[in-house]
Motif scaffolding. Structure first.
Motif, mmCIF file in Angstrom:
data_model
loop_
_atom_site.group_PDB
_atom_site.id
_atom_site.type_symbol
_atom_site.label_atom_id
_atom_site.label_comp_id
_atom_site.label_asym_id
_atom_site.label_seq_id
_atom_site.Cartn_x
_atom_site.Cartn_y
_atom_site.Cartn_z
ATOM 1 N N LEU A 3 9.212 -6.138 1.517
ATOM 2 C CA LEU A 3 10.236 -6.262 0.491
ATOM 3 C C LEU A 3 11.309 -5.221 0.759
ATOM 4 C CD1 LEU A 3 8.043 -6.585 -2.743
ATOM 5 C CD2 LEU A 3 8.853 -8.396 -1.229
ATOM 6 N N GLN A 4 12.557 -5.625 0.704
ATOM 7 C CA GLN A 4 13.666 -4.714 0.956
ATOM 8 C C GLN A 4 14.609 -4.739 -0.228
ATOM 9 O OE1 GLN A 4 14.228 -2.607 3.730
ATOM 10 N NE2 GLN A 4 15.747 -1.814 2.286
ATOM 11 N N ALA A 5 14.654 -3.620 -0.958
ATOM 12 C CA ALA A 5 15.532 -3.516 -2.111
ATOM 13 C C ALA A 5 16.852 -2.869 -1.715
ATOM 14 C CB ALA A 5 14.869 -2.700 -3.214
ATOM 15 N N SER A 6 17.917 -3.279 -2.359
ATOM 16 C CA SER A 6 19.242 -2.707 -2.106
ATOM 17 C C SER A 6 20.115 -2.877 -3.344
ATOM 18 C CB SER A 6 19.896 -3.393 -0.903
ATOM 19 O OG SER A 6 20.097 -4.773 -1.167
ATOM 20 N N SER A 24 10.295 -10.913 3.092
ATOM 21 C CA SER A 24 10.245 -11.468 4.447
ATOM 22 C C SER A 24 9.578 -12.837 4.470
ATOM 23 C CB SER A 24 9.520 -10.508 5.392
ATOM 24 O OG SER A 24 8.203 -10.260 4.937
ATOM 25 N N GLY A 25 8.865 -13.164 3.400
ATOM 26 C CA GLY A 25 8.244 -14.471 3.290
ATOM 27 C C GLY A 25 8.560 -15.102 1.947
ATOM 28 N N SER A 26 7.977 -16.234 1.664
ATOM 29 C CA SER A 26 8.315 -16.955 0.434
ATOM 30 C C SER A 26 7.361 -16.628 -0.716
ATOM 31 C CB SER A 26 8.320 -18.454 0.704
ATOM 32 O OG SER A 26 7.052 -18.868 1.176
ATOM 33 N N ILE A 27 6.961 -15.358 -0.838
ATOM 34 C CA ILE A 27 5.970 -15.004 -1.849
ATOM 35 C C ILE A 27 6.529 -15.100 -3.266
ATOM 36 C CG2 ILE A 27 4.599 -13.552 -0.342
ATOM 37 C CD1 ILE A 27 5.906 -11.110 -1.589
ATOM 38 N N PHE A 28 7.835 -14.951 -3.439
ATOM 39 C CA PHE A 28 8.394 -15.028 -4.781
ATOM 40 C C PHE A 28 8.231 -16.428 -5.366
ATOM 41 C CE2 PHE A 28 9.396 -10.906 -4.306
ATOM 42 C CZ PHE A 28 10.664 -10.525 -3.887
ATOM 43 N N ARG A 29 8.183 -17.424 -4.512
ATOM 44 C CA ARG A 29 8.106 -18.808 -4.975
ATOM 45 C C ARG A 29 6.806 -19.063 -5.741
ATOM 46 N NH1 ARG A 29 10.940 -22.988 -2.767
ATOM 47 N NH2 ARG A 29 11.414 -21.648 -0.969
ATOM 48 N N ARG A 30 5.737 -18.391 -5.326
ATOM 49 C CA ARG A 30 4.413 -18.689 -5.893
ATOM 50 C C ARG A 30 3.879 -17.582 -6.798
ATOM 51 N NH1 ARG A 30 4.299 -19.531 -0.540
ATOM 52 N NH2 ARG A 30 3.134 -17.601 -0.197
ATOM 53 N N SER A 98 0.595 -10.693 -4.381
ATOM 54 C CA SER A 98 0.299 -11.984 -3.762
ATOM 55 C C SER A 98 -1.032 -11.895 -3.035
ATOM 56 C CB SER A 98 1.411 -12.358 -2.783
ATOM 57 O OG SER A 98 1.119 -13.581 -2.125
ATOM 58 N N GLY A 99 -1.932 -12.806 -3.368
ATOM 59 C CA GLY A 99 -3.230 -12.810 -2.712
ATOM 60 C C GLY A 99 -4.016 -11.530 -2.946
ATOM 61 N N GLY A 100 -3.803 -10.917 -4.095
ATOM 62 C CA GLY A 100 -4.511 -9.682 -4.417
ATOM 63 C C GLY A 100 -3.920 -8.435 -3.771
ATOM 64 N N ILE A 101 -2.830 -8.593 -3.052
ATOM 65 C CA ILE A 101 -2.167 -7.463 -2.402
ATOM 66 C C ILE A 101 -0.899 -7.115 -3.177
ATOM 67 C CG2 ILE A 101 -1.095 -6.619 -0.284
ATOM 68 C CD1 ILE A 101 -2.873 -8.610 1.234
ATOM 69 N N ASN A 102 -0.733 -5.821 -3.410
ATOM 70 C CA ASN A 102 0.418 -5.322 -4.159
ATOM 71 C C ASN A 102 1.501 -4.900 -3.168
ATOM 72 O OD1 ASN A 102 1.798 -4.578 -6.439
ATOM 73 N ND2 ASN A 102 0.275 -3.113 -7.144
ATOM 74 N N TYR A 103 2.604 -5.633 -3.142
ATOM 75 C CA TYR A 103 3.699 -5.336 -2.226
ATOM 76 C C TYR A 103 4.807 -4.585 -2.964
ATOM 77 C CZ TYR A 103 1.508 -8.806 0.816
ATOM 78 O OH TYR A 103 0.626 -9.504 1.603
ATOM 79 N N TRP A 104 5.301 -3.522 -2.309
ATOM 80 C CA TRP A 104 6.385 -2.719 -2.876
ATOM 81 C C TRP A 104 7.535 -2.613 -1.897
ATOM 82 C CZ3 TRP A 104 6.310 -0.943 -7.805
ATOM 83 C CH2 TRP A 104 5.076 -0.873 -8.459
ATOM 84 N N GLY A 105 8.755 -2.664 -2.433
ATOM 85 C CA GLY A 105 9.919 -2.332 -1.633
ATOM 86 C C GLY A 105 10.066 -0.816 -1.569
#
Length: 114
Positions: A3-6, A24-30, A98-105
């Motif tokens: 994830l890239q925040a700006s 970088s992927g379509s994780i926001f969709r789901r 997503s999938g139990g993984i916490n992604y941070w920008g």
């Protein structure tokens, strides 16, 4: 997934900014996507969240001023911030679980000052 925040920067009180978070992927969709912030010496707090279905919720202090949105075609989430106050100054982070993984920008700094 990354994830890239700006979009952060210096703005005067009453001003506006739009933060963006590109995945970088379509994780926001789901999955739900959220914005957090952390001011110096304070705990990280949830600012806004948008579910995969489009429902939104906000921190009480930003209701009516901030709007979270998402463009699935661009894998991008946004935080529109209006009527900014000095107390909104913080590093803002985008987040997605997503999938139990916490992604941070990496975070983008917002400074509200005259």
């Amino acid at each position: 997934v990354q994830l890239q925040a700006s979009g952060g920067g210096l703005v005067q009180p009453g001003g506006s900014l739009r933060l963006s978070c590109v995945a970088s992927g379509s994780i926001f969709r789901r999955n739900a996507m959220a914005w957090y912030r952390q001011a110096p010496g304070k705990k990280r707090e949830l600012v806004a969240v948008i579910t995969s279905g489009g429902s939104t919720d906000y921190l009480d202090s930003v209701k009516g001023r901030f709007t979270i949105s998402r463009d699935n075609s661009k894998n991008t989430g946004y935080l529109h911030m209006n009527s900014l106050k000095p107390e909104d100054s913080a590093v803002y982070y985008c987040n997605c679980v997503s999938g139990g993984i916490n992604y941070w920008g990496k975070g983008t700094l917002v400074t509200v000052s005259s």
